[in-house]
Design a protein around this motif. Structure first.
Motif, PDB file in Angstrom:
ATOM      1  N   LEU A 181       0.831  -1.208   0.000  1.00 48.56           N
ATOM      2  CA  LEU A 181       0.000   0.000   0.000  1.00 48.56           C
ATOM      3  C   LEU A 181       0.869   1.263   0.000  1.00 48.56           C
ATOM      4  N   GLN A 182       0.542   2.168  -0.911  1.00 46.33           N
ATOM      5  CA  GLN A 182       1.109   3.517  -0.905  1.00 46.33           C
ATOM      6  C   GLN A 182      -0.044   4.515  -0.953  1.00 46.33           C
ATOM      7  N   PHE A 183       0.015   5.492  -0.046  1.00 51.33           N
ATOM      8  CA  PHE A 183      -1.030   6.513  -0.040  1.00 51.33           C
ATOM      9  C   PHE A 183      -0.456   7.826   0.456  1.00 51.33           C
ATOM     10  N   TYR A 184      -0.940   8.919  -0.159  1.00 50.76           N
ATOM     11  CA  TYR A 184      -0.526  10.260   0.253  1.00 50.76           C
ATOM     12  C   TYR A 184      -1.568  11.258  -0.212  1.00 50.76           C
ATOM     13  N   PHE A 185      -1.714  12.348   0.550  1.00 49.77           N
ATOM     14  CA  PHE A 185      -2.539  13.481   0.129  1.00 49.77           C
ATOM     15  C   PHE A 185      -1.691  14.445  -0.694  1.00 49.77           C
ATOM     16  N   LYS A 203       4.709  13.804   0.630  1.00 50.77           N
ATOM     17  CA  LYS A 203       4.473  13.463   2.031  1.00 50.77           C
ATOM     18  C   LYS A 203       3.659  12.163   2.094  1.00 50.77           C
ATOM     19  N   LYS A 204       4.337  11.052   1.944  1.00 43.43           N
ATOM     20  CA  LYS A 204       3.661   9.763   1.940  1.00 43.43           C
ATOM     21  C   LYS A 204       3.269   9.358   3.362  1.00 43.43           C
ATOM     22  N   GLN A 234      -2.864   5.163  -3.951  1.00 45.88           N
ATOM     23  CA  GLN A 234      -2.189   5.444  -5.213  1.00 45.88           C
ATOM     24  C   GLN A 234      -1.520   4.196  -5.785  1.00 45.88           C
ATOM     25  N   LYS A 235      -1.170   3.266  -4.885  1.00 45.59           N
ATOM     26  CA  LYS A 235      -0.503   2.041  -5.329  1.00 45.59           C
ATOM     27  C   LYS A 235      -0.825   0.936  -4.331  1.00 45.59           C
ATOM     28  N   GLY A 236      -0.743  -0.317  -4.811  1.00 49.05           N
ATOM     29  CA  GLY A 236      -1.038  -1.441  -3.942  1.00 49.05           C
ATOM     30  C   GLY A 236      -2.517  -1.764  -3.944  1.00 49.05           C
ATOM     31  N   GLU A 237      -2.902  -2.669  -3.050  1.00 49.13           N
ATOM     32  CA  GLU A 237      -4.299  -3.087  -3.026  1.00 49.13           C
ATOM     33  C   GLU A 237      -4.772  -3.359  -1.614  1.00 49.13           C
ATOM     34  N   ILE A 238      -6.075  -3.116  -1.427  1.00 48.57           N
ATOM     35  CA  ILE A 238      -6.767  -3.447  -0.181  1.00 48.57           C
ATOM     36  C   ILE A 238      -7.956  -4.292  -0.583  1.00 48.57           C
ATOM     37  N   THR A 239      -8.048  -5.514  -0.103  1.00 46.53           N
ATOM     38  CA  THR A 239      -9.129  -6.407  -0.522  1.00 46.53           C
ATOM     39  C   THR A 239      -9.688  -7.189   0.654  1.00 46.53           C
ATOM     40  N   PHE A 240     -10.964  -7.515   0.518  1.00 51.50           N
ATOM     41  CA  PHE A 240     -11.610  -8.462   1.418  1.00 51.50           C
ATOM     42  C   PHE A 240     -11.891  -9.711   0.593  1.00 51.50           C
ATOM     43  N   SER A 241     -11.033 -10.716   0.768  1.00 51.06           N
ATOM     44  CA  SER A 241     -11.122 -11.952  -0.021  1.00 51.06           C
ATOM     45  C   SER A 241     -11.185 -11.646  -1.512  1.00 51.06           C
ATOM     46  N   LEU A 267       1.997   1.846  14.497  1.00 48.57           N
ATOM     47  CA  LEU A 267       2.380   2.467  13.229  1.00 48.57           C
ATOM     48  C   LEU A 267       3.423   3.546  13.454  1.00 48.57           C
ATOM     49  N   GLU A 268       4.400   3.575  12.550  1.00 48.64           N
ATOM     50  CA  GLU A 268       5.422   4.617  12.618  1.00 48.64           C
ATOM     51  C   GLU A 268       6.052   4.774  11.228  1.00 48.64           C
ATOM     52  N   ASN A 269       6.090   6.021  10.753  1.00 44.26           N
ATOM     53  CA  ASN A 269       6.709   6.341   9.456  1.00 44.26           C
ATOM     54  C   ASN A 269       6.144   5.503   8.307  1.00 44.26           C
TER      55      ASN A 269
END
Length: 573
Positions: A341-345, A349-350, A389-396, A541-543
């Motif tokens: 997972l990659q995410f940023y606003f 600043k990820k 922005q990148k990667g995936e989040i899935t439920f099954s 969680l950190e960085n």
């Protein structure tokens, strides 16, 4: 913004006109027939009056004209009613589709709207812009097209009598339809623009000020608030007064033009209609012009308002999610997998970078971390409210952002659960529209609110104050839990639900949450460690990544960071 661009240069007007053109054309036709019947009524009445004044030899000489007066007298209100019924039914259908389109756009980016729009601006879009599109049809398109079709019919009919008569009629109608509206637009566009800016600012500022009204009162600056608002309101009213003054002068001039049109018809008809029964038609032709005032008088205001419609369309087009992707997949199993997972606003600043996480169905995890590390952002990503922005989040295998049943599978209880200004029952059945009273009472009993609700004046039908102010923070959280229990979701995200409560209430609520939700997956987001001993796993969680992950008891024995956090949370040095 030109009328052509307003109608065809966007995806808010032209698609609906194309799909629903039959109702639109029917409304224009009925409107034209209504005005025509009004003119024919006056024509028939004028003939009857003139014919009666000449003392006809037999009453049968005016029987047919009197019959036409009755026909057109009854037909005009009937056609007017049918036209209004048709046009308003059509416009209400279009408005419903427009609102659905707007809410679909807002729903998918609801989390980020607060960063892009002030609340007052967003309420302005919801309240004013859709209303402007409705007015575009009712106050601009319908009057303009009805007047245009009526003018064409009148000029063609006049051409059968005399080309010179048709030419003179075309000059008058051209002045009423084209020249006068353009003059009105030239003289009012600047004032209308200033008024619109003032109104938008007033709406936005007043919304923000009302939300912070308590701060104005506590700071002793209530009079400053009223003075500022009254000053802005007075400026807007001055501009509005100038527009109204111009409108009165324009309407006076419009009536002079209509008077000239009637005189022209009298002169033409008296010069042409001289022999036999023809003089009786002089009054008929002249009186037939009066109903045209209802068709042509709204045109100048209609043209002036097109500028406002253009701005509304620009704001609507600027809303996010132009494609309106339809959610079509369904979540069946709730095993959560997050990969790379990659995410940023902001790109530099990820918040998350190559983040991985797995949560099995029925597992209870706590997510810890400093403020701003991305705990609540992760919850929004898991719910599908934000898109990585990148990667995936899935439920099954199913992405929550593409699932049409995500609300049925994932529930959220956050810091400030919202209660609407309706009944207790309606607030709870948001989670399950067909919930019975027995199910609601059972949910209230499970969260410990049965006796409290039974003591209310109207029990389940007791109105709730705006934002649930009549209830305490703990009671609002219990009502939120009751909603989750009614919805019977599989995954519950607890996003710091007890952060503003006192320690005793916080401990009671967390115990209640974990007990009632024990058979569901729980993602518990918190900034301290109360209740984490009841979790299966604890993550820190950190960085943008997971610093440690394990069972609470094991981490307390083997992880110095977790042990230090635990001691600090207990108040030990």
């Amino acid at each position: 913004m030109k009328l052509k661009n307003i109608l065809f240069g966007n995806d808010w007007i032209s698609p609906f006109l194309k799909k629903n053109r039959s109702g639109f054309i029917l409304s224009i036709f009925l409107g034209t027939i209504t005005i025509s019947m009004a003119g024919l009524l006056m024509f028939s009445s004028g003939y009857v009056i003139s014919k009666s004044a000449t003392k006809p030899e037999n009453i049968l000489m005016i029987y047919v004209p009197v019959l036409f007066v009755r026909i057109f007298g009854i037909g005009r209100p009937v056609m007017h009613y049918v036209e209004r019924l048709t046009s308003h039914n059509w416009i209400l259908k279009i408005t419903s589709l427009l609102r659905k389109k707007l809410y679909l756009r807002l729903e998918k980016t609801a989390v980020t709207l607060a960063d892009r729009y002030r609340l007052g601006d967003l309420l302005g879009v919801l309240n004013e812009d859709i209303g402007n599109l409705q007015d575009l049809f009712l106050r601009t398109l319908f009057p303009v097209l009805i007047a245009g079709s009526l003018s064409v019919a009148l000029i063609i009919a006049g051409g059968f009598l005399s080309l010179w008569f048709a030419f003179g009629l075309a000059i008058f109608l051209g002045f009423l339809i084209v020249i006068l509206p353009l003059i009105s637009l030239k003289f009012t566009v600047k004032l209308d623009e200033e008024l619109k800016i003032y109104r938008n600012q007033l709406f936005s500022h007043l919304t923000d000020d009302i939300l912070g009204l308590q701060d104005w009162v506590l700071s002793g600056r209530k009079e400053d608030f009223l003075t500022t608002y009254r000053g802005s309101e007075l400026s807007a009213r001055k501009i509005q007064a100038k527009l109204l003054a111009f409108g009165r002068r324009r309407n006076l001039f419009l009536q002079v033009v209509y008077g000239a049109l009637v005189i022209y018809l009298m002169i033409w008809s008296s010069g042409i209609l001289k022999l036999g029964d023809a003089p009786n038609y002089i009054a008929a032709v002249s009186l037939a012009a009066f109903p045209l005032f209802d068709a042509f008088s709204p045109l100048s205001d209609a043209v002036v308002e097109t500028n406002r419609y253009g701005d509304s369309i620009n704001r609507l087009n600027a809303l996010p999610d132009q494609d309106e992707e339809i959610r079509s997949e369904e979540i069946t199993r709730t095993d959560l997998v997050i990969n790379n997972l990659q995410f940023y606003f902001e790109e530099n600043k990820k918040i998350f970078n190559d983040f991985d996480l797995e949560v099995k169905k029925g597992e209870h995890i706590a997510i810890l971390g400093r403020s701003g590390v991305g705990k609540s952002t992760l919850a929004s990503l898991i719910r599908g409210d934000l898109i990585p922005q990148k990667g995936e989040i899935t439920f099954s295998g199913v992405e929550p952002s593409k699932a049409k049943n995500v609300e049925e599978k994932i529930g959220v209880i956050n810091q400030s659960p919202y209660l609407f200004a309706t009944t207790v029952r309606s607030n709870l059945t948001l989670a399950k529209l067909d919930a019975t009273d027995e199910e609601i009472w059972e949910a209230l009993e499970l969260v410990g609110l049965l006796k409290m609700v039974e003591s209310l004046p109207q029990k389940l039908l007791t109105p709730v104050d705006e934002a649930g102010e009549r209830f305490s923070g703990g009671e609002r959280q219990r009502l939120a839990l009751a909603r989750v229990l009614l919805s019977d979701v599989d995954v519950v995200i607890l996003d710091e639900p007890t952060v503003s409560l006192d320690p005793i209430t916080e401990n009671q609520l967390l115990t209640l949450f974990f007990e009632r939700l024990r058979d569901k997956s729980i993602i518990f987001i918190t900034h301290h460690l109360l209740g984490v001993h009841q979790m299966d796993r604890v993550l820190f969680l950190e960085n943008g990544s997971i610093k440690f992950d394990g069972k609470p008891a094991v981490l307390l024995e083997s992880n110095p960071t977790f042990k230090q956090l635990y001691q600090l949370d207990l108040g030990n040095e």
